[in-house]
Scaffold this active site. Sequence first.
Site, mmCIF file in Angstrom:
data_model
loop_
_atom_site.group_PDB
_atom_site.id
_atom_site.type_symbol
_atom_site.label_atom_id
_atom_site.label_comp_id
_atom_site.label_asym_id
_atom_site.label_seq_id
_atom_site.Cartn_x
_atom_site.Cartn_y
_atom_site.Cartn_z
ATOM 1 N N GLU A 1 0.883 -1.182 0.000
ATOM 2 C CA GLU A 1 0.000 0.000 0.000
ATOM 3 C C GLU A 1 0.917 1.228 0.000
ATOM 4 O O GLU A 1 1.021 1.947 0.991
ATOM 5 C CB GLU A 1 -0.909 -0.015 1.235
ATOM 6 C CG GLU A 1 -1.972 1.081 1.235
ATOM 7 C CD GLU A 1 -2.789 1.109 2.539
ATOM 8 O OE1 GLU A 1 -2.463 0.365 3.475
ATOM 9 O OE2 GLU A 1 -3.762 1.897 2.613
ATOM 10 N N HIS B 1 -4.759 -4.545 -0.467
ATOM 11 C CA HIS B 1 -4.324 -3.445 -1.345
ATOM 12 C C HIS B 1 -3.444 -3.907 -2.511
ATOM 13 O O HIS B 1 -3.820 -3.771 -3.664
ATOM 14 C CB HIS B 1 -3.625 -2.319 -0.574
ATOM 15 C CG HIS B 1 -4.540 -1.588 0.346
ATOM 16 N ND1 HIS B 1 -5.514 -0.739 -0.117
ATOM 17 C CD2 HIS B 1 -4.664 -1.602 1.690
ATOM 18 C CE1 HIS B 1 -6.190 -0.253 0.908
ATOM 19 N NE2 HIS B 1 -5.697 -0.772 2.021
HETATM 20 ZN ZN LIG Z 1 -7.000 -1.915 5.167
#
Ligand SMILES: [Zn+2]
Length: 513
Positions: free
Chosen positions: A349, A374
């Site tokens: 992320e 992510h």
């Molecule tokens: Zn999260």
Amino acid sequence: MWILPIFILSSVVLSDAQNVEKVLKERQFLMEKELSMMLGSSIELSDSELKANEIIMDLKMNEIENGFLHPNNFNLSKHFFEYKDLVKKKKLYKVLKDMPKGAILHAHDTGILSPDYMVELTYWDNLWVCFVKGNNDIQFQFSKRTPTSSCASKWKLMKDARKAARSLAKFDADLRTHFTLVIDKPNEVYTDVNTVWQKFQRYFISSGPLLTYKPVWEKYYYDTLLALREDNIMYLEIRSVLPSLYDLEGNTYDPVATAESYKRVTEKFMNDYPDFFGAKLIYAPLKLVNKRTLQEYIKTAMEIKALMPDFLVGFDLVGQEDLGVPLKEFMPELSRLSDDIDLYLHAGETNWYGTTSDENLFDAIALGAKRIGHAFALIKHPLLMEEVKKREIALEINVVSNSVLKLVEDVRNHPLAAFLSLNMPVVLSSDDPGVWEAEPLTHDFYVTFVGVASRHADLRLLKQLALNSLFYSSYPEKDKLVHEFDIRWTKFIHSIVKDHWHGKNLNDRTFLS
Ligand SMILES: [Zn+2]
Ligand SMILES: *[C@@H]1O[C@H](CO)[C@@H](O)[C@H](O)[C@H]1NC(C)=O
């Protein structure tokens, strides 16, 4: 003999028209081949689905073509806060709201409901508040008497503070700002990842004692399930840091008791709404910790697993990834844990290529993660993309979250576009929708369908994304889940065709909004 084809080619003289025809043919071939590689392309649509698809694609084309001609009008390229309410009025949004969307597999328990809901909670009895004027902060505590916990100014009963306010509306509006990231001019205030994450974390810190009051905790969770069901979601895998809860009698409840409370409320909800397929728990405590704390987490996880083997399905670590401890630091512990509990790790992320947060992707895959939270940075790792596909590790993509939390400014540039075209195992989710005032999942579907995916991506993509959320879940009886999904999907298709096909047949374009 590589010279031969060239020799043959150059000896044949094609007319201009033949040349063009040849190029066009190849163009067509390439385009069809590439589209056939896209996520959802293997789905065969039934006759009614084809009709529904035409309706949905008319609505989508209308928005994209208008945007293509007038980019300034294409609101999805702007900040989410600018268009989140506007899009709710669109017909396509309403269709996606009604669409069965399967499951939410990536959401954090205390970030799902809206700031308005949070303000309502402040009307509960026995709530105390401490306004920390200087840095515009706030603290809460439920208590029968003045709380003993430290407060930078003075504890007041919320009821009295509200009574003393000159304007109730202004009081509540000010209060509301503590429960949302939404502001005017977000790009001027949230200038980088850290600034927006600071405000984001302040939300979790200040809302903590408001939510961990046991009766509120259980109500918030029950109402979360209700909100999901209203958004046409049938099942949830919820991540929680499992904080200690407290009550007015001075009792505190440890993380195991918090997990038990989730299990109990889930069962109550399913009893009240038998059409909902329930929820499972992913224990996901904070990742910016030392080894000793991690070992405590693991002990807790094992304890919960022993008590509720069917309810606890996984483990994860959460927090701003660039600032967290890299997964590889915890390799011995996580690798041992993965023998007993599945890992659903946040990884990648980040916008920082080649850093520890980016390389968490290698760790997550090597550790055998079932899904990756992510995986935003995965697009920069061709080998890992192959591995993810081969090992069927689902990517839990949260487009709106990534845009609000400053990884991508214009969603058309989100790597999800490539993940979809490469038919990666994607599931759409929403992370903390309440904190940016999104609906549980519809905004993420809408933004993906209109703003991220190819203009050509159609109902098949939508259906595949919903189905993926069931396939990649840890629900034990997936056949049952998919069977029920099919029934709801068919009903949904018929209702679109019934509501819109007539207008379409008459070539009446007024159904476009
Ligand atoms: Zn999260
Ligand atoms: C974009 O947003 C503006 C308001 O900010 C609105 O007036 C306009 O209609 C929106 N455009 C589209 C295509 O929906």
